[in-house]
Design an enzyme around this catalytic site. Structure first.
Site, short mmCIF file in Angstrom:
data_model
loop_
_atom_site.label_atom_id
_atom_site.label_comp_id
_atom_site.label_asym_id
_atom_site.label_seq_id
_atom_site.Cartn_x
_atom_site.Cartn_y
_atom_site.Cartn_z
N MET A 140 0.84 -1.20 0.00
CA MET A 140 0.00 0.00 0.00
C MET A 140 0.87 1.25 0.00
O MET A 140 1.73 1.42 0.87
CB MET A 140 -0.92 0.01 1.22
CG MET A 140 -1.99 -1.07 1.19
SD MET A 140 -3.04 -1.05 2.67
CE MET A 140 -1.93 -1.80 3.88
N CYS B 137 -2.51 -0.74 -9.91
CA CYS B 137 -2.81 0.54 -9.26
C CYS B 137 -3.82 1.32 -10.10
O CYS B 137 -3.58 1.59 -11.29
CB CYS B 137 -1.55 1.36 -9.06
SG CYS B 137 -1.90 2.93 -8.19
N LYS C 186 1.00 -8.32 -9.81
CA LYS C 186 -0.27 -8.02 -9.14
C LYS C 186 -1.14 -7.22 -10.10
O LYS C 186 -0.69 -6.21 -10.67
CB LYS C 186 -0.04 -7.24 -7.85
CG LYS C 186 -1.29 -7.05 -6.99
CD LYS C 186 -0.92 -6.41 -5.65
CE LYS C 186 -2.10 -6.43 -4.68
NZ LYS C 186 -3.21 -5.53 -5.09
N GLY D 270 -8.70 -8.54 -1.79
CA GLY D 270 -9.93 -7.77 -1.90
C GLY D 270 -10.96 -8.16 -0.86
O GLY D 270 -11.45 -9.29 -0.86
N ASP D 271 -11.29 -7.24 0.04
CA ASP D 271 -12.34 -7.42 1.05
C ASP D 271 -12.01 -8.47 2.12
O ASP D 271 -12.92 -9.03 2.73
CB ASP D 271 -13.69 -7.77 0.39
CG ASP D 271 -14.26 -6.61 -0.41
OD1 ASP D 271 -13.74 -5.49 -0.28
OD2 ASP D 271 -15.22 -6.84 -1.17
#
EC number: 1.3.1.-
Length: 326
Positions: free
Chosen positions: A18, A101, A140, A202-203
């Protein structure tokens, strides 16, 4: 255990890369609290090639972080190879190429999520990097650019053919940014399409969501990003739950503040007092989220300019929370 190339990851619960967050201080804490692997924030190929001191500093890896992945972002094949060679000379365990990104300033020049719009060219970059470095290369990327352009399976096959040794798939499109719900079915489709390890992203915010992601997709590992902000304990909680089926008790206010202060000291040691304290403001707000009086405390945190002031503010807040509990 997850194996990527010659790198063994004992616990396939991974800190996502991040921007503005995953520097050595935060990675160190995430590793101590159970992350099987940590990923550094993306670094620009152009920044490295042109000698940017800030970019070079982003390659710093501490001894107790391993295994750790450095992530490279760019679009020009030649400069990506040059920068990748620089990453290859560090003590990183893996090199990751960012093709996910969704931020405008990154994708407007063809980098990040825009790179994955052209799987053939993306694969050419991967192949060129793989041929010039002696570390495993991973990629990624996202579900696709938008709902009309979902190409994660095509991208995965292309980069696997080019030599990538693992992929991480975020179940949102670039246009979604971080809104809406991640589509885990695309992770399953990628897993079914390639033979290299697939990491789902994700999540994932809890042990239960991590387990569900693994079961629904068959993926080989779980990557946690925003779910770890102010909550680095999520790694040990997920790891314990996956191993035993039992939940660990959530950290109380005292542990949360103790780790926040630890984080503060790491940041100041790494970046100096002025920048370290400034960067700690957002982390402090994440650590105290949900505690009584957190909204008012955020205003106090944002006024701090010294290590002593920030630490005193956090300790004072803990005392306040404990008094309310009594």
């Amino acid at each position: 255990m997850l194996t990527i190339g010659d790198v063994q990851i004992d616990d396939p619960v991974i800190l996502a890369p991040m921007a503005g967050v995953c520097n050595p201080p935060f990675r160190k804490i995430a590793k101590r609290l159970g992350a099987g692997m940590v990923c550094a924030e993306m670094v620009s190929d152009k920044g490295l090639v042109h000698g940017s001191l800030k970019s070079q500093q982003m390659l710093t890896i501490l001894e107790d972080e391993h295994p750790v992945s450095l992530q490279l972002v760019g679009y020009d094949k030649e400069s990506m190879v040059q920068a990748a060679k620089m990453l290859g000379e560090t003590n990183a365990d893996l090199i990751d190429i960012n093709m996910g990104c969704p931020v405008l300033k990154i994708y407007k020049n063809g980098s990040g999520a825009a790179l994955a719009r052209d799987p053939q060219y993306a694969a050419e970059i991967v192949k060129a990097v793989v041929e010039r470095v002696n570390k495993p290369v991973t990629v990624k990327f996202r579900k696709g650019w938008d709902d009309d352009n979902v190409n994660a399976v095509e991208v995965a096959k292309a980069v696997e053919q080019a030599g990538a040794q693992a992929v991480t798939v975020h179940g949102r499109t670039a246009r979604q940014l971080y809104s809406g719900q991640a589509d885990w079915s695309i992770i399953r489709r990628v897993k079914e399409a390639v033979s290299i390890p697939v990491i789902g992203n994700g999540d994932v915010t809890s042990p239960q969501t991590a387990k569900r992601l693994l079961e629904e997709t068959g993926c080989d590992g779980v990557m946690i990003g925003r779910g770890a902000l102010g909550n680095p304990w999520v790694f040990r909680e997920v790891s314990h739950f996956l191993a035993t089926g039992r939940e660990l008790a959530e950290p109380g206010a005292q542990e949360r503040i103790a780790v926040a202060i630890e984080h503060l000291h790491h940041l100041v040691d790494y970046k100096g007092e002025v920048i370290g304290v400034r960067e700690m403001r957002k982390h402090a707000a994440w650590y105290i989220k949900g505690l009584p009086g957190a909204a008012e405390m955020r205003n106090i945190v944002n006024e701090q300019t010294t290590l002593e002031g920030m630490e005193d503010a956090l300790r004072g807040f803990l005392k306040q929370v404990q008094e309310v509990a009594v």
